[in-house]
Design a protein around this motif. Structure first.
Motif, PDB file in Angstrom:
ATOM      1  N   LEU A   1       0.825  -1.212   0.000  1.00  0.00           N
ATOM      2  CA  LEU A   1       0.000   0.000   0.000  1.00  0.00           C
ATOM      3  C   LEU A   1       0.860   1.262   0.000  1.00  0.00           C
ATOM      4  CD1 LEU A   1      -2.904  -1.013   2.394  1.00  0.00           C
ATOM      5  CD2 LEU A   1      -3.016  -0.625  -0.057  1.00  0.00           C
ATOM      6  N   THR A   2       1.971   1.244   0.690  1.00  0.00           N
ATOM      7  CA  THR A   2       2.884   2.388   0.688  1.00  0.00           C
ATOM      8  C   THR A   2       3.467   2.601  -0.702  1.00  0.00           C
ATOM      9  OG1 THR A   2       3.451   1.960   2.997  1.00  0.00           O
ATOM     10  CG2 THR A   2       4.955   3.357   1.750  1.00  0.00           C
ATOM     11  N   ALA A   3       3.951   1.534  -1.328  1.00  0.00           N
ATOM     12  CA  ALA A   3       4.530   1.648  -2.668  1.00  0.00           C
ATOM     13  C   ALA A   3       3.483   2.079  -3.687  1.00  0.00           C
ATOM     14  CB  ALA A   3       5.154   0.320  -3.078  1.00  0.00           C
ATOM     15  N   PHE A   4       2.284   1.539  -3.591  1.00  0.00           N
ATOM     16  CA  PHE A   4       1.225   1.889  -4.541  1.00  0.00           C
ATOM     17  C   PHE A   4       0.811   3.355  -4.390  1.00  0.00           C
ATOM     18  CE2 PHE A   4      -3.158   2.119  -6.040  1.00  0.00           C
ATOM     19  CZ  PHE A   4      -2.998   1.613  -7.324  1.00  0.00           C
ATOM     20  N   THR A   5       0.709   3.838  -3.146  1.00  0.00           N
ATOM     21  CA  THR A   5       0.346   5.233  -2.904  1.00  0.00           C
ATOM     22  C   THR A   5       1.413   6.172  -3.452  1.00  0.00           C
ATOM     23  OG1 THR A   5      -0.865   4.596  -0.926  1.00  0.00           O
ATOM     24  CG2 THR A   5      -0.272   6.913  -1.128  1.00  0.00           C
TER      25      THR A   5
ATOM     26  N   VAL B   1       2.659   9.457 -10.506  1.00  0.00           N
ATOM     27  CA  VAL B   1       1.942   9.581 -11.786  1.00  0.00           C
ATOM     28  C   VAL B   1       1.167  10.897 -11.836  1.00  0.00           C
ATOM     29  CG1 VAL B   1       0.062   8.608 -13.172  1.00  0.00           C
ATOM     30  CG2 VAL B   1       1.810   7.116 -12.228  1.00  0.00           C
ATOM     31  N   LEU B   2       0.527  11.264 -10.742  1.00  0.00           N
ATOM     32  CA  LEU B   2      -0.200  12.541 -10.703  1.00  0.00           C
ATOM     33  C   LEU B   2       0.748  13.725 -10.868  1.00  0.00           C
ATOM     34  CD1 LEU B   2      -2.849  11.916  -7.915  1.00  0.00           C
ATOM     35  CD2 LEU B   2      -3.247  12.179 -10.351  1.00  0.00           C
TER      36      LEU B   2
ATOM     37  N   ILE C   1       5.243  -3.077  -9.312  1.00  0.00           N
ATOM     38  CA  ILE C   1       4.778  -2.999  -7.919  1.00  0.00           C
ATOM     39  C   ILE C   1       3.697  -4.039  -7.664  1.00  0.00           C
ATOM     40  CG2 ILE C   1       3.456  -1.567  -6.298  1.00  0.00           C
ATOM     41  CD1 ILE C   1       5.036   0.822  -7.348  1.00  0.00           C
ATOM     42  N   SER C   2       2.791  -4.232  -8.618  1.00  0.00           N
ATOM     43  CA  SER C   2       1.688  -5.166  -8.391  1.00  0.00           C
ATOM     44  C   SER C   2       2.149  -6.618  -8.332  1.00  0.00           C
ATOM     45  CB  SER C   2       0.612  -5.005  -9.465  1.00  0.00           C
ATOM     46  OG  SER C   2       1.076  -5.462 -10.698  1.00  0.00           O
ATOM     47  N   PHE C   3       3.322  -6.932  -8.888  1.00  0.00           N
ATOM     48  CA  PHE C   3       3.828  -8.303  -8.841  1.00  0.00           C
ATOM     49  C   PHE C   3       4.964  -8.505  -7.844  1.00  0.00           C
ATOM     50  CE2 PHE C   3       2.010  -8.222 -13.174  1.00  0.00           C
ATOM     51  CZ  PHE C   3       1.141  -9.288 -13.041  1.00  0.00           C
ATOM     52  N   ALA C   4       5.606  -7.437  -7.387  1.00  0.00           N
ATOM     53  CA  ALA C   4       6.792  -7.562  -6.543  1.00  0.00           C
ATOM     54  C   ALA C   4       6.467  -7.967  -5.113  1.00  0.00           C
ATOM     55  CB  ALA C   4       7.574  -6.256  -6.546  1.00  0.00           C
ATOM     56  N   PHE C   5       5.358  -7.514  -4.583  1.00  0.00           N
ATOM     57  CA  PHE C   5       5.010  -7.815  -3.199  1.00  0.00           C
ATOM     58  C   PHE C   5       4.179  -9.093  -3.170  1.00  0.00           C
ATOM     59  CE2 PHE C   5       5.832  -3.311  -3.351  1.00  0.00           C
ATOM     60  CZ  PHE C   5       6.716  -3.170  -2.286  1.00  0.00           C
ATOM     61  N   THR C   6       4.679 -10.097  -2.458  1.00  0.00           N
ATOM     62  CA  THR C   6       4.044 -11.413  -2.465  1.00  0.00           C
ATOM     63  C   THR C   6       3.706 -11.864  -1.057  1.00  0.00           C
ATOM     64  OG1 THR C   6       6.196 -12.502  -2.378  1.00  0.00           O
ATOM     65  CG2 THR C   6       5.253 -12.119  -4.562  1.00  0.00           C
TER      66      THR C   6
ATOM     67  N   LEU D   1      -6.311  -6.142  -8.205  1.00  0.00           N
ATOM     68  CA  LEU D   1      -6.966  -4.915  -7.778  1.00  0.00           C
ATOM     69  C   LEU D   1      -5.974  -4.097  -6.967  1.00  0.00           C
ATOM     70  CD1 LEU D   1     -10.489  -6.185  -6.662  1.00  0.00           C
ATOM     71  CD2 LEU D   1      -9.897  -4.968  -8.736  1.00  0.00           C
ATOM     72  N   PRO D   2      -6.089  -2.775  -6.997  1.00  0.00           N
ATOM     73  CA  PRO D   2      -5.111  -1.968  -6.277  1.00  0.00           C
ATOM     74  C   PRO D   2      -5.200  -2.075  -4.757  1.00  0.00           C
ATOM     75  CG  PRO D   2      -6.702  -0.573  -7.386  1.00  0.00           C
ATOM     76  CD  PRO D   2      -6.994  -1.971  -7.799  1.00  0.00           C
ATOM     77  N   TRP D   3      -6.327  -2.451  -4.209  1.00  0.00           N
ATOM     78  CA  TRP D   3      -6.459  -2.553  -2.759  1.00  0.00           C
ATOM     79  C   TRP D   3      -6.402  -4.025  -2.361  1.00  0.00           C
ATOM     80  CZ3 TRP D   3      -6.011   1.424   0.368  1.00  0.00           C
ATOM     81  CH2 TRP D   3      -6.254   1.219   1.719  1.00  0.00           C
TER      82      TRP D   3
END
Length: 94
Positions: free
Chosen positions: A8-12, A18-19, A49-54, A78-80
């Motif tokens: 969640l930290t990396a995704f945020t 991006v913004l 990021i979506s694949f690195a955290f397992t 999903l992002p969450w």
């Protein structure tokens, strides 16, 4: 920290990057021809990021979820992330 919290930290931070990349007017003027390839690089880092955290137990991606829809079970990223792993039902939080 748990895998879910790290994700969640990396995704945020990725969403904020991006913004900033899309909103700050200095990026297109400074990067000129490299602006679009930079945006592609940001998109690929989001994919990473979506694949690195397992899950620490089974190794399944934290973003992989079971989605109940209209009486059927679907799977997707999903992002969450959920609080428990979709594969082994192990906890993703400490």
């Amino acid at each position: 920290m748990s895998a879910r919290t790290n994700y969640l930290t990396a995704f945020t931070l990725h969403v904020l990057a991006v913004l900033a990349y899309a909103v700050v007017p200095a990026f297109p003027s400074v990067l000129k021809g490299w602006y679009f390839p930079g945006f592609i690089l940001l998109a690929l880092s989001g994919l990473w990021i979506s694949f690195a955290f397992t899950c620490p137990a089974c190794g399944l991606s934290v973003a992989w979820r079971k989605i109940s829809f209209n009486g059927k079970t679907l799977y997707g990223h999903l992002p969450w992330p959920p609080r428990r792993c979709s594969g082994c039902d192990g906890p993703l939080e400490d």
